[in-house]
Design an enzyme around this catalytic site. Structure first.
Site, PDB file in Angstrom:
ATOM      1  N   ARG A  11       0.844  -1.358   0.140  1.00 52.96           N
ATOM      2  CA  ARG A  11       0.056   0.077  -0.076  1.00 52.96           C
ATOM      3  C   ARG A  11       1.079   1.113   0.009  1.00 52.96           C
ATOM      4  O   ARG A  11       0.444   2.314  -0.345  1.00 52.96           O
ATOM      5  CB  ARG A  11      -1.055   0.000   1.123  1.00 52.96           C
ATOM      6  CG  ARG A  11      -1.733   1.246   1.235  1.00 52.96           C
ATOM      7  CD  ARG A  11      -3.347   0.754   1.853  1.00 52.96           C
ATOM      8  NE  ARG A  11      -3.175   0.104   2.888  1.00 52.96           N
ATOM      9  CZ  ARG A  11      -2.593   0.649   4.236  1.00 52.96           C
ATOM     10  NH1 ARG A  11      -2.239   1.490   4.352  1.00 52.96           N
ATOM     11  NH2 ARG A  11      -2.642  -0.233   5.431  1.00 52.96           N
ATOM     12  N   TYR A  41     -14.906  17.065 -16.802  1.00 53.17           N
ATOM     13  CA  TYR A  41     -15.307  15.958 -16.735  1.00 53.17           C
ATOM     14  C   TYR A  41     -16.335  15.895 -15.634  1.00 53.17           C
ATOM     15  O   TYR A  41     -16.209  16.132 -14.505  1.00 53.17           O
ATOM     16  CB  TYR A  41     -14.143  15.054 -16.473  1.00 53.17           C
ATOM     17  CG  TYR A  41     -14.420  13.446 -16.073  1.00 53.17           C
ATOM     18  CD1 TYR A  41     -14.793  12.670 -17.155  1.00 53.17           C
ATOM     19  CD2 TYR A  41     -14.512  13.003 -14.712  1.00 53.17           C
ATOM     20  CE1 TYR A  41     -15.027  11.441 -17.004  1.00 53.17           C
ATOM     21  CE2 TYR A  41     -14.904  11.825 -14.713  1.00 53.17           C
ATOM     22  CZ  TYR A  41     -15.227  10.941 -15.783  1.00 53.17           C
ATOM     23  OH  TYR A  41     -15.633   9.550 -15.329  1.00 53.17           O
ATOM     24  N   ASP A  81      -5.907  18.436 -15.693  1.00 54.02           N
ATOM     25  CA  ASP A  81      -6.207  17.011 -16.111  1.00 54.02           C
ATOM     26  C   ASP A  81      -6.018  17.111 -17.551  1.00 54.02           C
ATOM     27  O   ASP A  81      -6.671  17.502 -18.455  1.00 54.02           O
ATOM     28  CB  ASP A  81      -7.966  17.084 -15.829  1.00 54.02           C
ATOM     29  CG  ASP A  81      -8.441  15.658 -16.280  1.00 54.02           C
ATOM     30  OD1 ASP A  81      -7.669  14.896 -17.089  1.00 54.02           O
ATOM     31  OD2 ASP A  81      -9.697  15.363 -16.112  1.00 54.02           O
ATOM     32  N   LYS A 109      -7.886   5.909 -19.884  1.00 54.28           N
ATOM     33  CA  LYS A 109      -8.131   6.288 -21.486  1.00 54.28           C
ATOM     34  C   LYS A 109      -6.908   6.070 -22.273  1.00 54.28           C
ATOM     35  O   LYS A 109      -6.396   4.880 -22.525  1.00 54.28           O
ATOM     36  CB  LYS A 109      -8.562   7.921 -21.202  1.00 54.28           C
ATOM     37  CG  LYS A 109      -9.691   8.202 -20.196  1.00 54.28           C
ATOM     38  CD  LYS A 109     -10.899   7.272 -20.396  1.00 54.28           C
ATOM     39  CE  LYS A 109     -11.614   7.478 -19.080  1.00 54.28           C
ATOM     40  NZ  LYS A 109     -12.037   8.403 -18.758  1.00 54.28           N
TER      41      LYS A 109
END
Ligand code: PLP
Length: 401
Positions: A72, A124, A197, A222
């Site tokens: 983690r 978005y 972004d 993407k």
């Protein structure tokens, strides 16, 4: 035998054993195609292994000799991916996450309680919706700026108070373009950071950090992965500073890390990133130019078209193409748009973007009430099919309006 990519999390040069290929002065496309020249020092395999281990042996003197303790925090396959991701954006460091939303929320949640942030009114949808909830919960103070003029960002900034300016360029679903260098100056003059972004632009076409941005976010789901089969996100930073340390600490605590199998698939996808993005950019431009002439096209929104309001800025800050995303507004309103999508045979009706298969989406019905998206708009993600087939498909669908 010690692990082979263990030195990566310590920010050292990529160590591949004696047969490492030094690609450091070559084009980013060359480095991406070869995962920075990775060769496995033990086996000479040219593809990295998947390290599935969640835990790593501690020495008798209580140290972790390879820098890894528990996955983690950090893990070897993900560390190689993060090196490749950092290289794509010319970043000091990168962090991989389980999704673009995990990366984005991790970034915003690294800000103090009640921090003022400035974000686009059109962006978005998932991020906008989450930020509205953070505002209601008083976790963040959010001001939205209208697309178009960079001065709109300046008006939303509160000097000394604003901690983060967030932009998306080109932005969903109208592909408005924001001048990254101008936004960076506005943010920095007010003592804020600029985060971008850059999912749709990709590192192939735009390098936001070189234009003055502090942080870049990608939904790696993407274009970076490019095959519609991995959910992932990442942050890249210009400086590995105190804020970056805070972002890393939040990731460890919230646990939004990427798993080793996804990291491995993403390393595989990135090898073909440049050739895919260049191909879809050329196809999208050809398609936009053709669709514009169709009698049933009300408008074609694509930054590569000279009549798009963001074209001049896009020409300056996007190199080698305008990306694979465009939107088509259909004459006759929502019903005509939905019927056009229903007639498509090559385009697949599905959400998301950046995969090999071209997708069409009626965005307003996905976003629901309160969406700024015009109801006659179809969002198109251009894939790797023959461009003639894509043009033919859209023309026959529009003919039926
Ligand atoms: C998909 C997307 C996101 C969210 O990423 P996920 O990987 O779906 O969590 C954020 N920004 C843009 C521009 C996107 O296309």
């Amino acid at each position: 035998m010690k692990g082979l990519i263990l030195s990566l999390s310590k920010g050292e040069a990529v160590s591949h054993g004696r047969s490492m290929h030094d690609l450091s002065n070559l084009h980013p496309a060359t480095r991406a195609a070869q995962a920075l020249g990775y060769i496995d020092g033990e086996t000479k395999a040219i593809i990295p292994p998947i390290h599935a281990a969640t835990t790593f042996e501690r020495d008798a003197d209580l140290t972790y000799p390879n820098g890894y303790s528990y996955s983690r925090n950090d893990a070897p396959t993900q560390a190689l991916l993060e090196k490749v991701l950092a290289d794509l954006e010319g970043a000091a460091a990168a962090m991989a996450f389980g999704s673009g939303m995990a990366a984005t929320s991790n970034l915003f949640l690294s800000l103090p309680i009640g921090a003022h942030v400035v974000v686009p009114a059109v962006m978005y949808w998932g991020i906008r919706k989450w930020l509205l909830e953070m505002q209601t919960a008083e976790r963040l103070a959010v001001d939205f700026f209208a697309p178009g003029e960079t001065a709109n960002i300046g008006r939303a900034i509160k000097p000394g108070k604003t901690k983060l300016v967030w932009i998306e360029t080109p932005s969903n679903p109208t592909w408005d373009v924001t001048d990254i260098a101008a936004a960076a100056k506005l943010a920095h003059d007010a003592g804020a950071r600029l985060a971008v972004d850059s999912t749709v632009a990709t590192p192939v076409l735009t390098r936001p950090l070189a234009l003055g941005a502090d942080i870049v976010m990608h939904s790696a789901t993407k274009y970076l992965n490019g095959h519609s089969d991995v959910l992932a996100g990442c942050l890249m930073t210009a400086k590995a500073d105190e804020f970056w340390t805070a972002v890393r600490s939040v990731r460890t605590q919230l646990g939004g890390v990427l798993g080793p199998f996804e990291a491995w698939l993403l390393l595989r996808g990135i090898r073909t990133l440049f050739v895919r993005v260049r191909h879809v950019s050329a196809s999208a431009l050809a398609l936009a130019e053709r669709l514009k002439k169709h009698r049933n096209a009300l408008a074609v929104l694509y930054p590569g078209l000279p009549d798009h309001p963001g074209h001049d800025v896009a020409k300056r800050q996007m190199q080698g193409g305008f990306g694979g995303m465009l939107s088509l507004r259909v004459k006759g309103g929502e019903a005509a748009a939905v019927a056009t999508a229903a007639r498509l045979r090559v385009f697949v009706r599905a959400t998301s973007l950046g995969g090999p298969e071209s997708l069409v989406e009626h965005r307003a019905s996905v976003e629901g009430a309160g969406s700024p998206c015009p109801p006659d708009l179809l969002r198109l993600s251009i894939g790797l099919e023959d461009v003639g087939d894509l043009i033919g498909d859209l023309e026959q669908a529009l003919d039926g309006v």
